[in-house]
Design a protein around this motif. Sequence first.
Motif, PDB file in Angstrom:
ATOM      1  N   MET A 120       7.328  14.264  -9.475  1.00  0.00           N
ATOM      2  CA  MET A 120       8.255  13.215  -9.049  1.00  0.00           C
ATOM      3  C   MET A 120       8.012  12.782  -7.606  1.00  0.00           C
ATOM      4  SD  MET A 120       9.957  12.539 -11.726  1.00  0.00           S
ATOM      5  CE  MET A 120      11.224  11.467 -11.089  1.00  0.00           C
ATOM      6  N   TYR A 121       7.292  13.612  -6.836  1.00  0.00           N
ATOM      7  CA  TYR A 121       6.980  13.223  -5.461  1.00  0.00           C
ATOM      8  C   TYR A 121       6.132  11.958  -5.425  1.00  0.00           C
ATOM      9  CZ  TYR A 121       8.737  17.757  -3.897  1.00  0.00           C
ATOM     10  OH  TYR A 121       9.530  18.841  -3.630  1.00  0.00           O
ATOM     11  N   ALA A 122       5.397  11.685  -6.515  1.00  0.00           N
ATOM     12  CA  ALA A 122       4.555  10.485  -6.559  1.00  0.00           C
ATOM     13  C   ALA A 122       5.388   9.210  -6.498  1.00  0.00           C
ATOM     14  CB  ALA A 122       3.705  10.492  -7.832  1.00  0.00           C
ATOM     15  N   LEU A 123       6.673   9.290  -6.868  1.00  0.00           N
ATOM     16  CA  LEU A 123       7.542   8.101  -6.804  1.00  0.00           C
ATOM     17  C   LEU A 123       7.741   7.626  -5.365  1.00  0.00           C
ATOM     18  CD1 LEU A 123      10.276   9.014  -9.454  1.00  0.00           C
ATOM     19  CD2 LEU A 123       8.502   7.278  -9.652  1.00  0.00           C
ATOM     20  N   VAL A 124       7.507   8.508  -4.417  1.00  0.00           N
ATOM     21  CA  VAL A 124       7.610   8.112  -3.009  1.00  0.00           C
ATOM     22  C   VAL A 124       6.574   7.039  -2.689  1.00  0.00           C
ATOM     23  CG1 VAL A 124       7.429   8.937  -0.631  1.00  0.00           C
ATOM     24  CG2 VAL A 124       8.507  10.384  -2.369  1.00  0.00           C
ATOM     25  N   ALA A 125       5.460   7.070  -3.429  1.00  0.00           N
ATOM     26  CA  ALA A 125       4.383   6.103  -3.185  1.00  0.00           C
ATOM     27  C   ALA A 125       4.745   4.697  -3.666  1.00  0.00           C
ATOM     28  CB  ALA A 125       3.108   6.564  -3.871  1.00  0.00           C
ATOM     29  N   VAL A 126       5.739   4.576  -4.557  1.00  0.00           N
ATOM     30  CA  VAL A 126       6.080   3.274  -5.141  1.00  0.00           C
ATOM     31  C   VAL A 126       6.524   2.270  -4.065  1.00  0.00           C
ATOM     32  CG1 VAL A 126       7.616   2.053  -6.732  1.00  0.00           C
ATOM     33  CG2 VAL A 126       6.599   4.248  -7.387  1.00  0.00           C
ATOM     34  N   PRO A 127       7.536   2.588  -3.238  1.00  0.00           N
ATOM     35  CA  PRO A 127       7.916   1.625  -2.188  1.00  0.00           C
ATOM     36  C   PRO A 127       6.788   1.388  -1.177  1.00  0.00           C
ATOM     37  CG  PRO A 127       9.076   3.701  -1.864  1.00  0.00           C
ATOM     38  CD  PRO A 127       8.424   3.769  -3.207  1.00  0.00           C
ATOM     39  N   ILE A 128       5.960   2.401  -0.964  1.00  0.00           N
ATOM     40  CA  ILE A 128       4.828   2.220  -0.038  1.00  0.00           C
ATOM     41  C   ILE A 128       3.840   1.209  -0.601  1.00  0.00           C
ATOM     42  CG2 ILE A 128       2.883   3.386   1.074  1.00  0.00           C
ATOM     43  CD1 ILE A 128       4.559   5.944   1.096  1.00  0.00           C
ATOM     44  N   ILE A 129       3.540   1.357  -1.899  1.00  0.00           N
ATOM     45  CA  ILE A 129       2.621   0.414  -2.546  1.00  0.00           C
ATOM     46  C   ILE A 129       3.199  -1.002  -2.525  1.00  0.00           C
ATOM     47  CG2 ILE A 129       1.629  -0.235  -4.793  1.00  0.00           C
ATOM     48  CD1 ILE A 129       1.304   2.783  -5.338  1.00  0.00           C
ATOM     49  N   PHE A 130       4.507  -1.109  -2.831  1.00  0.00           N
ATOM     50  CA  PHE A 130       5.152  -2.421  -2.819  1.00  0.00           C
ATOM     51  C   PHE A 130       5.064  -3.044  -1.413  1.00  0.00           C
ATOM     52  CE2 PHE A 130       8.865  -5.134  -2.078  1.00  0.00           C
ATOM     53  CZ  PHE A 130       8.728  -6.046  -3.120  1.00  0.00           C
ATOM     54  N   GLY A 131       5.317  -2.216  -0.397  1.00  0.00           N
ATOM     55  CA  GLY A 131       5.254  -2.707   0.978  1.00  0.00           C
ATOM     56  C   GLY A 131       3.864  -3.173   1.364  1.00  0.00           C
ATOM     57  N   LEU A 132       2.837  -2.431   0.956  1.00  0.00           N
ATOM     58  CA  LEU A 132       1.459  -2.814   1.269  1.00  0.00           C
ATOM     59  C   LEU A 132       1.056  -4.109   0.570  1.00  0.00           C
ATOM     60  CD1 LEU A 132      -0.301   0.689   1.122  1.00  0.00           C
ATOM     61  CD2 LEU A 132       0.188  -0.689   3.167  1.00  0.00           C
ATOM     62  N   LEU A 133       1.474  -4.251  -0.700  1.00  0.00           N
ATOM     63  CA  LEU A 133       1.159  -5.481  -1.439  1.00  0.00           C
ATOM     64  C   LEU A 133       1.886  -6.685  -0.840  1.00  0.00           C
ATOM     65  CD1 LEU A 133       1.222  -4.123  -5.105  1.00  0.00           C
ATOM     66  CD2 LEU A 133      -0.787  -4.765  -3.770  1.00  0.00           C
ATOM     67  N   LEU A 161       6.031  -1.699 -10.669  1.00  0.00           N
ATOM     68  CA  LEU A 161       6.753  -1.073 -11.780  1.00  0.00           C
ATOM     69  C   LEU A 161       5.833  -0.162 -12.590  1.00  0.00           C
ATOM     70  CD1 LEU A 161       8.973  -4.040 -13.054  1.00  0.00           C
ATOM     71  CD2 LEU A 161       9.752  -1.953 -11.894  1.00  0.00           C
ATOM     72  N   ALA A 162       4.587  -0.619 -12.807  1.00  0.00           N
ATOM     73  CA  ALA A 162       3.627   0.197 -13.548  1.00  0.00           C
ATOM     74  C   ALA A 162       3.388   1.522 -12.829  1.00  0.00           C
ATOM     75  CB  ALA A 162       2.313  -0.563 -13.714  1.00  0.00           C
ATOM     76  N   THR A 163       3.277   1.456 -11.507  1.00  0.00           N
ATOM     77  CA  THR A 163       3.085   2.676 -10.715  1.00  0.00           C
ATOM     78  C   THR A 163       4.269   3.623 -10.871  1.00  0.00           C
ATOM     79  OG1 THR A 163       1.811   1.415  -9.082  1.00  0.00           O
ATOM     80  CG2 THR A 163       2.632   3.575  -8.398  1.00  0.00           C
ATOM     81  N   ALA A 164       5.474   3.077 -10.874  1.00  0.00           N
ATOM     82  CA  ALA A 164       6.678   3.904 -11.017  1.00  0.00           C
ATOM     83  C   ALA A 164       6.719   4.594 -12.383  1.00  0.00           C
ATOM     84  CB  ALA A 164       7.919   3.048 -10.822  1.00  0.00           C
ATOM     85  N   PHE A 165       6.381   3.861 -13.442  1.00  0.00           N
ATOM     86  CA  PHE A 165       6.416   4.434 -14.793  1.00  0.00           C
ATOM     87  C   PHE A 165       5.320   5.483 -14.971  1.00  0.00           C
ATOM     88  CE2 PHE A 165       9.267   0.979 -15.861  1.00  0.00           C
ATOM     89  CZ  PHE A 165      10.054   1.531 -16.862  1.00  0.00           C
ATOM     90  N   LEU A 166       4.147   5.247 -14.405  1.00  0.00           N
ATOM     91  CA  LEU A 166       3.061   6.217 -14.512  1.00  0.00           C
ATOM     92  C   LEU A 166       3.385   7.491 -13.732  1.00  0.00           C
ATOM     93  CD1 LEU A 166      -0.080   3.902 -14.200  1.00  0.00           C
ATOM     94  CD2 LEU A 166       0.790   5.015 -16.255  1.00  0.00           C
ATOM     95  N   ALA A 167       4.049   7.345 -12.595  1.00  0.00           N
ATOM     96  CA  ALA A 167       4.472   8.523 -11.825  1.00  0.00           C
ATOM     97  C   ALA A 167       5.501   9.335 -12.603  1.00  0.00           C
ATOM     98  CB  ALA A 167       5.041   8.091 -10.480  1.00  0.00           C
ATOM     99  N   ALA A 168       6.419   8.631 -13.267  1.00  0.00           N
ATOM    100  CA  ALA A 168       7.424   9.321 -14.085  1.00  0.00           C
ATOM    101  C   ALA A 168       6.768  10.031 -15.261  1.00  0.00           C
ATOM    102  CB  ALA A 168       8.465   8.319 -14.579  1.00  0.00           C
TER     103      ALA A 168
END
Length: 328
Positions: free
Chosen positions: A1-14, A55-62
């Motif tokens: 679940m720590y990978a979900l931390v990367a979701v807002p980071i990825i969104f911010g970078l994009l 969203l895809a990143t969030a679902f794959l992390a989950a």
Amino acid sequence: MYALVAVPIIFGLLFLSLYLKEKQMQKLASSGLLSRLIPYWSKNKEWIKIILFTLATAFLAAAWANPQWGTKKQKVKAKSSDIIIALDISQSMMAEDISPNRLERSKRMATQLIKSLRGERIGLIYFAGSAYLQMPLTNDYAAAEIFIKSANTNQAGTQGTAIADAIELGVSAFTDEKNSQKAMIIISDGENHDTEAVIAAREANEKGTFIYTIGVGTEEGGPIPVMNRGKKEYKVDKSGYPVKSSLNIAAMQDISAAGQGETYLLNQGDQLITDLKKELNKLEKKEVEQRSFSDYESYFQYFLIVGIILLLLEFLISNRRKNKIVSE
């Protein structure tokens, strides 16, 4: 679940990438001229692609976290043997003919033995002039190791080597009526043992208990240290001569033979554990019902499917307009 931390980071970078891209384009031309230079580019579709990828990143992390629901108790069966270790804690076990003394070496060996017997039910008996059930049959190996490490001669109510009492107590400690998977391992120097030990071993074997003995010490023997007002002295007889304690290997062999087992010597080291384990593995094991609390239903596949679909949509969606805008 720590990978979900990367979701807002990825969104911010994009988002930052799109913002910088738009800034660069605005430097090249005005908005009116820009629409003529790149008439098919759509900022809205760029936003859709960013959202889909995030969203895809969030679902794959989950999915990676493998979410589980549906915990329930389930009964499982395992095979094990019932084994009781009987440790001699009489004063003669303090003899120093093996370093640092017989009892300490026995405790070290017994600890290694318990570690090698994981999966079996273990019980502990201490004996000297009489026998004591220190720990009934259990799978709590950590507790067994603690009891072994804390064993000392002060726990003996009376002195002697009551092996017969230890065997009889061990037989009564076996709760299962089946007689094909029980074993007793007696760790002792065999000194001053009572003559009833061989008879007790034979009767125990008739009830399905196999007797194994481990001889501690040397046949040459050594004096027995005692503490007198904090000072170390050696035990003496009535005439004042030092009492010498020796390993009675013949007695240990007689007991194991009567119990249809084997005799080993403590100085065999690791080979002792290996050979004894092989013998114990020959015993017929019984099925023991245990409770398991790890029956879960995994749902990672649903998150994985959604994540893959979102990635495919992001890949298939173009950042181009359907119709170009023509400025007059």
